[in-house]
Scaffold this active site. Structure first.
Site, PDB file in Angstrom:
ATOM      1  N   GLU A 236       0.801  -1.233   0.000  1.00 38.96           N
ATOM      2  CA  GLU A 236       0.000   0.000   0.000  1.00 38.96           C
ATOM      3  C   GLU A 236       0.833   1.282   0.000  1.00 38.96           C
ATOM      4  O   GLU A 236       0.614   2.178   0.826  1.00 38.96           O
ATOM      5  CB  GLU A 236      -0.979  -0.031   1.188  1.00 38.96           C
ATOM      6  CG  GLU A 236      -1.890  -1.248   1.143  1.00 38.96           C
ATOM      7  CD  GLU A 236      -2.805  -1.387   2.353  1.00 38.96           C
ATOM      8  OE1 GLU A 236      -2.807  -0.497   3.215  1.00 38.96           O
ATOM      9  OE2 GLU A 236      -3.538  -2.388   2.412  1.00 38.96           O
ATOM     10  N   ASN A 284       1.924  -5.317  -2.950  1.00 32.78           N
ATOM     11  CA  ASN A 284       0.519  -5.620  -2.662  1.00 32.78           C
ATOM     12  C   ASN A 284      -0.249  -4.317  -2.432  1.00 32.78           C
ATOM     13  O   ASN A 284       0.231  -3.428  -1.727  1.00 32.78           O
ATOM     14  CB  ASN A 284       0.485  -6.479  -1.374  1.00 32.78           C
ATOM     15  CG  ASN A 284      -0.848  -7.100  -1.076  1.00 32.78           C
ATOM     16  OD1 ASN A 284      -1.468  -7.713  -1.941  1.00 32.78           O
ATOM     17  ND2 ASN A 284      -1.311  -6.962   0.155  1.00 32.78           N
ATOM     18  N   HIS A 320     -10.432  -6.155  -2.313  1.00 33.91           N
ATOM     19  CA  HIS A 320     -11.505  -5.791  -1.380  1.00 33.91           C
ATOM     20  C   HIS A 320     -12.533  -5.034  -2.227  1.00 33.91           C
ATOM     21  O   HIS A 320     -12.324  -3.872  -2.584  1.00 33.91           O
ATOM     22  CB  HIS A 320     -10.984  -4.909  -0.246  1.00 33.91           C
ATOM     23  CG  HIS A 320     -10.014  -5.623   0.650  1.00 33.91           C
ATOM     24  ND1 HIS A 320     -10.393  -6.680   1.464  1.00 33.91           N
ATOM     25  CD2 HIS A 320      -8.685  -5.447   0.863  1.00 33.91           C
ATOM     26  CE1 HIS A 320      -9.341  -7.117   2.141  1.00 33.91           C
ATOM     27  NE2 HIS A 320      -8.287  -6.387   1.786  1.00 33.91           N
ATOM     28  N   GLU A 351      -6.365 -10.631  -1.220  1.00 28.93           N
ATOM     29  CA  GLU A 351      -7.156 -10.392   0.009  1.00 28.93           C
ATOM     30  C   GLU A 351      -8.644 -10.296  -0.326  1.00 28.93           C
ATOM     31  O   GLU A 351      -9.342  -9.399   0.154  1.00 28.93           O
ATOM     32  CB  GLU A 351      -6.703  -9.084   0.699  1.00 28.93           C
ATOM     33  CG  GLU A 351      -5.227  -9.006   1.006  1.00 28.93           C
ATOM     34  CD  GLU A 351      -4.821  -7.789   1.831  1.00 28.93           C
ATOM     35  OE1 GLU A 351      -5.708  -7.056   2.319  1.00 28.93           O
ATOM     36  OE2 GLU A 351      -3.609  -7.584   1.988  1.00 28.93           O
ATOM     37  N   ASP A 353     -12.516 -10.098  -0.677  1.00 31.38           N
ATOM     38  CA  ASP A 353     -13.831 -10.177  -0.053  1.00 31.38           C
ATOM     39  C   ASP A 353     -14.725  -9.185  -0.786  1.00 31.38           C
ATOM     40  O   ASP A 353     -14.238  -8.311  -1.491  1.00 31.38           O
ATOM     41  CB  ASP A 353     -13.812  -9.931   1.466  1.00 31.38           C
ATOM     42  CG  ASP A 353     -13.078  -8.675   1.898  1.00 31.38           C
ATOM     43  OD1 ASP A 353     -12.951  -7.734   1.080  1.00 31.38           O
ATOM     44  OD2 ASP A 353     -12.637  -8.622   3.060  1.00 31.38           O
TER      45      ASP A 353
HETATM   46  O1  9MR Z   1      -7.855  -7.692   8.525  1.00 28.19           O
HETATM   47  C1  9MR Z   1      -6.936  -6.833   9.168  1.00 28.19           C
HETATM   48  C2  9MR Z   1      -7.608  -6.218  10.389  1.00 28.19           C
HETATM   49  O2  9MR Z   1      -7.872  -7.205  11.368  1.00 28.19           O
HETATM   50  C3  9MR Z   1      -6.720  -5.120  10.970  1.00 28.19           C
HETATM   51  O3  9MR Z   1      -7.425  -4.443  12.008  1.00 28.19           O
HETATM   52  C4  9MR Z   1      -6.335  -4.156   9.875  1.00 28.19           C
HETATM   53  C5  9MR Z   1      -5.433  -3.082  10.429  1.00 28.19           C
HETATM   54  O4  9MR Z   1      -4.853  -2.315   9.448  1.00 28.19           O
HETATM   55  O5  9MR Z   1      -5.684  -4.845   8.827  1.00 28.19           O
HETATM   56  C6  9MR Z   1      -6.528  -5.759   8.212  1.00 28.19           C
HETATM   57  O6  9MR Z   1      -5.893  -6.350   7.098  1.00 28.19           O
HETATM   58  C7  9MR Z   1      -5.530  -5.464   6.052  1.00 28.19           C
HETATM   59  C8  9MR Z   1      -4.311  -6.036   5.390  1.00 28.19           C
HETATM   60  O7  9MR Z   1      -3.301  -6.307   6.324  1.00 28.19           O
HETATM   61  C9  9MR Z   1      -3.787  -5.105   4.305  1.00 28.19           C
HETATM   62  N1  9MR Z   1      -4.829  -4.772   3.372  1.00 28.19           N
HETATM   63  C10 9MR Z   1      -6.093  -4.328   3.917  1.00 28.19           C
HETATM   64  C11 9MR Z   1      -6.595  -5.325   4.956  1.00 28.19           C
HETATM   65  C12 9MR Z   1      -7.975  -4.923   5.456  1.00 28.19           C
HETATM   66  O8  9MR Z   1      -7.917  -3.682   6.088  1.00 28.19           O
END
Ligand code: 9MR
Length: 436
Positions: A236, A284, A320, A351, A353
């Site tokens: 990111e 990513n 997402h 990732e 959903d």
């Molecule tokens: O699913 C993850 C969530 O439990 C955390 O609170 C969050 C914090 O930033 O991160 C989420 O996972 C993220 C992933 O690591 C990177 N891409 C976006 C995902 C969803 O926010």
């Protein structure tokens, strides 16, 4: 770094031929750390149908080593699916379509469908330490997937809470569970602005930041060296005004970028490569699934890295879909996967959903997106994995993410319900993996 006017012109052109991303007024927040208020303004994306180029006449045997490995991977972790297939274009000219992955005739699980495909494709899930306390969760996770991403346990704050002091317990637990179930692991994530410990987030000075980044990458990759050979090296790095990937794409002003400039990406991949010459090293990002400004910007950024010889192996499109992020159909995703693959890279859905957010994304649109997006990856031999961001709806990050809660409406975003029964979304994904 690049001509922003060129990126702008490209994006403007793409929008004239069907800009699929709707920046849905009020959709802020998102996968990044930004807050903001979730709006009701998300609109559905393009009503796409099937994707992919080329006809149905895929022939087997064009996948080189990957085809050979098919027969030996049914009980394993899927191998490095398709790693040898970037040369599978038919050789009749630059525009010839790549060969298509051949689906299994039948399968009783997503995992089996991935393992029996030719070349195989990894089927993944984000796994949480909490989930592994639940026997039903563990059963479904291992039966249906052969690829694991730790949802939070391998992030910087979890692994290096204090400078130079590492904490491996929670991550080891997930990695060891995965390996005991013949699942591969993707380390997520080495360099990211979010979930950084306070001491790192407030660091300044190029030499200090570079040293801290090097220490983190070397220690983390070193610790997992014999168990983890896929890594999200940078996550990111690009920001837009809206988390749907629209508006003023630019490098995200992180502790890494502020101290080192854009070269921090090259450096991170170079350090990772020095640490493990054979690991797969990935970039990513979210909201690069649709045809939008962020996808164009990230494409140009990655193209520049490839041209500079930076040791990057592939790009993960997080996927997402729905609030707070972009909406994309199968054709949009096919377009983006293809252009990254044409740089000689692997691609992944990393990732996935689809947030229904009440009824912002309708049930039938969600089914179409699940099928068509999975199909867009599946047909491409260069697309080496599809990871879903969780197992069951109730444990989805979307339920607690402030801007994605959709006024209390359920996300209904994944493939299993809270009793771990397969949903219709599961059936549509399996259809796509079986070429149906
Ligand atoms: O699913 C993850 C969530 O439990 C955390 O609170 C969050 C914090 O930033 O991160 C989420 O996972 C993220 C992933 O690591 C990177 N891409 C976006 C995902 C969803 O926010």
């Amino acid at each position: 770094m690049r001509s922003t006017s060129l990126a702008f012109l490209l994006s403007a052109f793409l929008c004239t031929i069907g800009c699929s991303d709707d920046d849905g007024a009020g959709e802020t927040g998102g996968a990044g750390p930004t807050g903001g208020t979730g709006g009701a303004g998300a609109t559905s994306g393009p009503g796409s149908t099937t994707s992919g180029s080329g006809g149905a006449g895929a022939t087997s045997g064009s996948g080189g080593d990957a085809a050979t490995s098919t027969s030996s991977t049914t009980s394993g972790a899927g191998g490095d699916a398709a790693t040898s297939t970037s040369s599978t274009t038919s050789g009749t000219g630059g525009s010839a379509p790549a060969a298509r992955r051949v689906p299994a005739a039948s399968a009783n699980s997503l995992r089996e469908a991935g393992e029996k495909a030719n070349p195989p494709i990894l089927i993944g899930a984000a796994i949480s330490g909490g989930g592994l306390n639940d026997n039903n969760y563990k059963r479904v996770a291992a039966a249906e997937h052969n690829y694991v991403t730790a949802e939070n346990e391998m992030k910087w704050d979890a692994l290096e809470p204090n400078p130079g002091q590492f904490s491996w317990g929670a991550a080891d637990n997930i990695v060891n569970w995965a390996r005991s179930n013949n699942m591969k692991v993707k380390g997520h994530t080495l360099v990211w602005h979010s979930q950084l410990p306070g001491w790192m987030n407030s660091m300044t000075g190029a030499a200090q930041v570079e040293q801290a980044m090097r220490r983190h990458i070397e220690n983390v990759m070193g610790h997992f060296k014999d168990r983890v050979n896929h890594w999200d090296v940078v996550n990111e790095a690009v920001l837009t005004d809206s988390d749907t990937g629209v508006g003023n794409p630019r490098m995200r002003p992180t502790v890494f970028f502020n101290a080192l400039g854009e070269r921090y990406l090259d450096l991170a991949f170079q350090i990772a490569r020095e640490q493990d010459p054979t690991a797969k090293l990935y970039y990513n990002d979210y909201s690069i699934d649709a045809r939008n400004e962020k996808a164009d910007f990230v494409y140009e950024m990655i193209k520049g890295m490839v041209e500079r010889g930076v040791p990057i192996d592939g790009v993960g499109l997080q996927m997402h879909i729905g609030p707070p992020n972009n909406v994309a159909g199968g054709e949009d995703v096919a377009y983006n996967l293809r252009r990254f693959a044409d740089l000689g890279l692997e691609v992944l859905i990393s990732e996935m959903d689809i947030n229904r957010c009440g009824n912002v994304v309708s049930a039938s649109d969600q089914l179409t997106y699940y099928h068509d997006i999975v199909e867009a990856c599946f047909v491409m031999p260069e697309c080496v994995g599809i990871t879903f961001w969780g197992i069951n709806d109730g444990r989805s990050w979307l339920n607690t993410w402030s801007t994605a809660r959709c006024n209390g409406q359920s996300s209904q975003s994944l493939l299993f319900n809270d009793q771990y029964q397969k949903k219709e979304t599961y059936n549509r994904v399996l259809d796509a993996l079986l070429g149906r």
